[in-house]
Design a protein around this motif. Structure first.
Motif, PDB file in Angstrom:
ATOM      1  N   ILE A   1      14.292  -4.642  -4.902  1.00  0.00           N
ATOM      2  CA  ILE A   1      13.972  -3.691  -3.857  1.00  0.00           C
ATOM      3  C   ILE A   1      13.010  -2.637  -4.393  1.00  0.00           C
ATOM      4  O   ILE A   1      13.017  -2.303  -5.575  1.00  0.00           O
ATOM      5  CB  ILE A   1      15.217  -3.008  -3.231  1.00  0.00           C
ATOM      6  CG1 ILE A   1      15.939  -2.103  -4.232  1.00  0.00           C
ATOM      7  CG2 ILE A   1      16.159  -4.031  -2.640  1.00  0.00           C
ATOM      8  CD1 ILE A   1      17.068  -1.265  -3.588  1.00  0.00           C
ATOM      9  N   TYR A   2      12.172  -2.137  -3.472  1.00  0.00           N
ATOM     10  CA  TYR A   2      11.168  -1.141  -3.824  1.00  0.00           C
ATOM     11  C   TYR A   2      10.876  -0.327  -2.573  1.00  0.00           C
ATOM     12  O   TYR A   2      10.675  -0.895  -1.493  1.00  0.00           O
ATOM     13  CB  TYR A   2       9.896  -1.832  -4.332  1.00  0.00           C
ATOM     14  CG  TYR A   2       8.722  -0.919  -4.530  1.00  0.00           C
ATOM     15  CD1 TYR A   2       7.581  -1.030  -3.735  1.00  0.00           C
ATOM     16  CD2 TYR A   2       8.742   0.063  -5.514  1.00  0.00           C
ATOM     17  CE1 TYR A   2       6.495  -0.179  -3.903  1.00  0.00           C
ATOM     18  CE2 TYR A   2       7.659   0.924  -5.691  1.00  0.00           C
ATOM     19  CZ  TYR A   2       6.538   0.793  -4.889  1.00  0.00           C
ATOM     20  OH  TYR A   2       5.471   1.630  -5.059  1.00  0.00           O
ATOM     21  N   LEU A   3      10.861   1.003  -2.701  1.00  0.00           N
ATOM     22  CA  LEU A   3      10.662   1.855  -1.540  1.00  0.00           C
ATOM     23  C   LEU A   3       9.183   2.150  -1.337  1.00  0.00           C
ATOM     24  O   LEU A   3       8.538   2.761  -2.190  1.00  0.00           O
ATOM     25  CB  LEU A   3      11.451   3.166  -1.704  1.00  0.00           C
ATOM     26  CG  LEU A   3      11.452   4.095  -0.491  1.00  0.00           C
ATOM     27  CD1 LEU A   3      12.104   3.399   0.705  1.00  0.00           C
ATOM     28  CD2 LEU A   3      12.193   5.387  -0.827  1.00  0.00           C
ATOM     29  N   LEU A   4       8.655   1.716  -0.193  1.00  0.00           N
ATOM     30  CA  LEU A   4       7.257   1.969   0.147  1.00  0.00           C
ATOM     31  C   LEU A   4       7.157   3.321   0.836  1.00  0.00           C
ATOM     32  O   LEU A   4       7.793   3.536   1.872  1.00  0.00           O
ATOM     33  CB  LEU A   4       6.732   0.877   1.092  1.00  0.00           C
ATOM     34  CG  LEU A   4       6.785  -0.567   0.590  1.00  0.00           C
ATOM     35  CD1 LEU A   4       6.548  -1.542   1.741  1.00  0.00           C
ATOM     36  CD2 LEU A   4       5.761  -0.795  -0.504  1.00  0.00           C
TER      37      LEU A   4
ATOM     38  N   LEU B   1       9.807   2.889   3.852  1.00  0.00           N
ATOM     39  CA  LEU B   1      10.256   1.563   4.268  1.00  0.00           C
ATOM     40  C   LEU B   1      10.620   0.753   3.023  1.00  0.00           C
ATOM     41  O   LEU B   1       9.841   0.669   2.086  1.00  0.00           O
ATOM     42  CB  LEU B   1       9.137   0.877   5.051  1.00  0.00           C
ATOM     43  CG  LEU B   1       9.369  -0.504   5.665  1.00  0.00           C
ATOM     44  CD1 LEU B   1      10.564  -0.501   6.605  1.00  0.00           C
ATOM     45  CD2 LEU B   1       8.114  -0.939   6.408  1.00  0.00           C
ATOM     46  N   LEU B   2      11.810   0.197   3.025  1.00  0.00           N
ATOM     47  CA  LEU B   2      12.284  -0.528   1.849  1.00  0.00           C
ATOM     48  C   LEU B   2      11.789  -1.968   1.860  1.00  0.00           C
ATOM     49  O   LEU B   2      12.103  -2.733   2.776  1.00  0.00           O
ATOM     50  CB  LEU B   2      13.819  -0.505   1.813  1.00  0.00           C
ATOM     51  CG  LEU B   2      14.495  -0.841   0.481  1.00  0.00           C
ATOM     52  CD1 LEU B   2      14.203   0.240  -0.548  1.00  0.00           C
ATOM     53  CD2 LEU B   2      16.004  -0.968   0.681  1.00  0.00           C
ATOM     54  N   TRP B   3      11.020  -2.328   0.841  1.00  0.00           N
ATOM     55  CA  TRP B   3      10.557  -3.705   0.654  1.00  0.00           C
ATOM     56  C   TRP B   3      11.579  -4.433  -0.202  1.00  0.00           C
ATOM     57  O   TRP B   3      12.077  -3.884  -1.189  1.00  0.00           O
ATOM     58  CB  TRP B   3       9.187  -3.696  -0.030  1.00  0.00           C
ATOM     59  CG  TRP B   3       8.750  -5.008  -0.617  1.00  0.00           C
ATOM     60  CD1 TRP B   3       8.717  -5.347  -1.947  1.00  0.00           C
ATOM     61  CD2 TRP B   3       8.277  -6.170   0.085  1.00  0.00           C
ATOM     62  NE1 TRP B   3       8.240  -6.627  -2.107  1.00  0.00           N
ATOM     63  CE2 TRP B   3       7.970  -7.163  -0.876  1.00  0.00           C
ATOM     64  CE3 TRP B   3       8.065  -6.455   1.439  1.00  0.00           C
ATOM     65  CZ2 TRP B   3       7.464  -8.424  -0.527  1.00  0.00           C
ATOM     66  CZ3 TRP B   3       7.563  -7.706   1.783  1.00  0.00           C
ATOM     67  CH2 TRP B   3       7.271  -8.673   0.800  1.00  0.00           C
ATOM     68  N   THR B   4      11.921  -5.660   0.186  1.00  0.00           N
ATOM     69  CA  THR B   4      12.821  -6.458  -0.629  1.00  0.00           C
ATOM     70  C   THR B   4      12.290  -7.872  -0.708  1.00  0.00           C
ATOM     71  O   THR B   4      11.679  -8.379   0.244  1.00  0.00           O
ATOM     72  CB  THR B   4      14.269  -6.425  -0.074  1.00  0.00           C
ATOM     73  OG1 THR B   4      15.130  -7.200  -0.922  1.00  0.00           O
ATOM     74  CG2 THR B   4      14.344  -6.996   1.343  1.00  0.00           C
ATOM     75  N   MET B   5      12.468  -8.488  -1.870  1.00  0.00           N
ATOM     76  CA  MET B   5      11.940  -9.837  -2.053  1.00  0.00           C
ATOM     77  C   MET B   5      12.798 -10.619  -3.015  1.00  0.00           C
ATOM     78  O   MET B   5      13.562 -10.047  -3.804  1.00  0.00           O
ATOM     79  CB  MET B   5      10.503  -9.761  -2.581  1.00  0.00           C
ATOM     80  CG  MET B   5      10.366  -9.138  -3.942  1.00  0.00           C
ATOM     81  SD  MET B   5       8.649  -8.805  -4.417  1.00  0.00           S
ATOM     82  CE  MET B   5       8.038 -10.466  -4.699  1.00  0.00           C
ATOM     83  N   ALA B   6      12.629 -11.927  -2.947  1.00  0.00           N
ATOM     84  CA  ALA B   6      13.385 -12.827  -3.814  1.00  0.00           C
ATOM     85  C   ALA B   6      12.645 -13.051  -5.123  1.00  0.00           C
ATOM     86  O   ALA B   6      11.418 -13.130  -5.159  1.00  0.00           O
ATOM     87  CB  ALA B   6      13.584 -14.171  -3.122  1.00  0.00           C
TER      88      ALA B   6
END
Lengths: 243, 182
Positions: free
Chosen positions: B101-104, B174-179
């Motif tokens: 997760i990373y907060l944009l 906006l929280l970005w999340t990725m696999a």
């Protein structure tokens, strides 16, 4: 109007609560056995059927859900076949704009209405672990659920429970003996400008909760056995279950 | 071979023999008893101090853990990302198992997702508040000046269009999340 309930009541062996059970695609907690027998209706969302099938090896016939629904991209073919042969309804819900969980709730509500059941709560197992986006999707479903069913929904996995408090006053009994150490109030979705609580170690008095301002985590109880929460916007309650 | 520069916290979790081992090995043991902030938040504050003291040029802070276990603590990790903007200018990513997760922050972002380590899924989670104007490229299901919000629309189980680049424009954090491929 105050809304009073006991979040962990479904877990009590002596509980008289009328509830339905939904199994999601996460490792199944031991409490499923206790919850299964007294549930009015039981459903699996897609891969939740795999979990049930694997966990109940040797006694699968005693744990047959009323239906299994989903887009079926997770359920194993032999699992689907097993439950189909055993008479469980297999309902395909391919809509990619909604999660298997959300669609399962829609079907559950239909059946509750068809059978004219009086249901106090829908207990969901899983949804709070694994992929982060799917944990957030579980939370999102709680927001959508108000338009799907009037029945309150709790989600349980391992030692965590979550429940979405709608705007207004709530009274929760936390003296079942099954409560763990921690609890919290998470303003997911939007800030809550006016939150007042009693019964917590760190209470709020007309405070604002919001990401970037204040989020109540690692809170605990004051020993009174009752927690009240008043909020102006939907607020996610979370608490520990003793394991 | 794996000695941290420092260990900080209120020390209600660290085992005594563990604390002793690292102290003996010369790691700095810093007590941060403040109960109004999490160990993670306080650790970031200390990290930022050391970055400044050593005049280090740092591109990112990689955090391992924080996305599993107790639900309140998962949310506390997310909350720390919001607070982090006041603690350090360095971007922070949190990684656990297959999730990142990373907060944009509000504005335009361009992310390269062609390292070969990207997994199948990604998402945009409006955790703290609705984002009224979100526009993306590079996703299978893009947004075009759409609103994201709990109760309206939350982007989960999204994926990539194969271009190797994702852009996100947002008016609120906006929280970005990725696999991550495992």
């Amino acid at each position: 109007m105050e809304h009073a309930f006991t979040p962990l009541e479904p877990l009590l062996p002596t509980g008289k609560l009328k509830y339905c059970l939904v199994v999601l695609n996460q490792p199944l907690d031991k409490c499923v056995r206790r919850l299964w027998s007294k549930a009015l209706l039981r459903a699996c969302a897609d891969g939740g059927a795999n979990r049930l099938y694997d966990t109940m090896e040797g006694e699968r016939e005693r744990f047959l859900p009323e239906f299994i629904s989903g887009d079926f991209d997770s359920i194993r073919p032999e699992v689907k076949e097993y439950y189909a042969i055993k008479g469980c309804e297999i309902i395909s819900t391919p809509d990619q704009d909604h999660t298997d969980f959300t669609k399962c709730l829609e079907l559950l509500q239909k059946k509750i209405e068809e059978k004219h059941l009086q249901v106090d709560v829908i207990v969901t197992l899983g949804g709070l672990g694994g992929r982060f986006d799917q944990i957030m999707a579980s939370v999102s479903t709680l927001f959508q659920a108000t338009c799907i069913t009037p029945v309150p929904i709790i989600i349980i996995q391992e030692e965590s429970l979550i429940y979405l408090l709608q705007p207004g006053k709530h009274k929760m009994h936390v003296d079942t003996g099954m409560e763990g150490d921690w609890c919290g109030l998470i303003p997911v979705g939007q800030s809550c400008n006016h939150v007042t609580t009693t019964g917590l170690k760190w209470n709020l008095t007309n405070n604002m909760l919001g990401f970037g301002t204040l989020v109540s985590t690692s809170n605990t109880y004051d020993g009174s056995g009752v927690v009240t929460v008043e909020t102006d916007h939907p607020l996610l309650w979370t608490m520990a279950i003793k394991t | 071979r794996f000695l941290p520069e420092f260990i900080s916290g209120d020390f209600d979790s660290i085992r005594p023999e563990v604390k002793e081992y690292y102290a003996i090995k010369g790691c700095e043991i810093i007590s941060t008893p403040d109960q109004d902030h999490t160990d993670f938040t306080k650790c970031l504050e200390l990290l930022q101090k050391k970055i400044e003291e050593k005049h280090l040029q740092v591109d990112v802070i990689v955090t391992l853990g924080g996305l599993g276990g107790r639900f309140d603590q998962i949310m506390a990790s997310v909350s720390t990302l919001f607070q982090a903007t006041c603690i350090t200018p360095v971007p922070i990513i949190i990684i656990q198992e297959e999730s990142l997760i990373y907060l944009l922050q509000p504005g335009k972002h361009k992310m390269h997702v062609d390292t070969g380590m990207e997994g199948d899924w990604c998402g945009l989670i409006p955790v703290g508040q609705s984002c009224n104007h979100v526009t993306t490229t590079g996703l299978k299901w893009n947004l075009t000046n759409n609103m994201l919000g709990f109760g309206t629309l939350v982007s989960t189980s999204n994926t990539y269009d194969g271009s190797g680049v994702v852009t996100v424009e947002t008016d609120h954090p906006l929280l970005w999340t990725m696999a991550i491929k495992t």
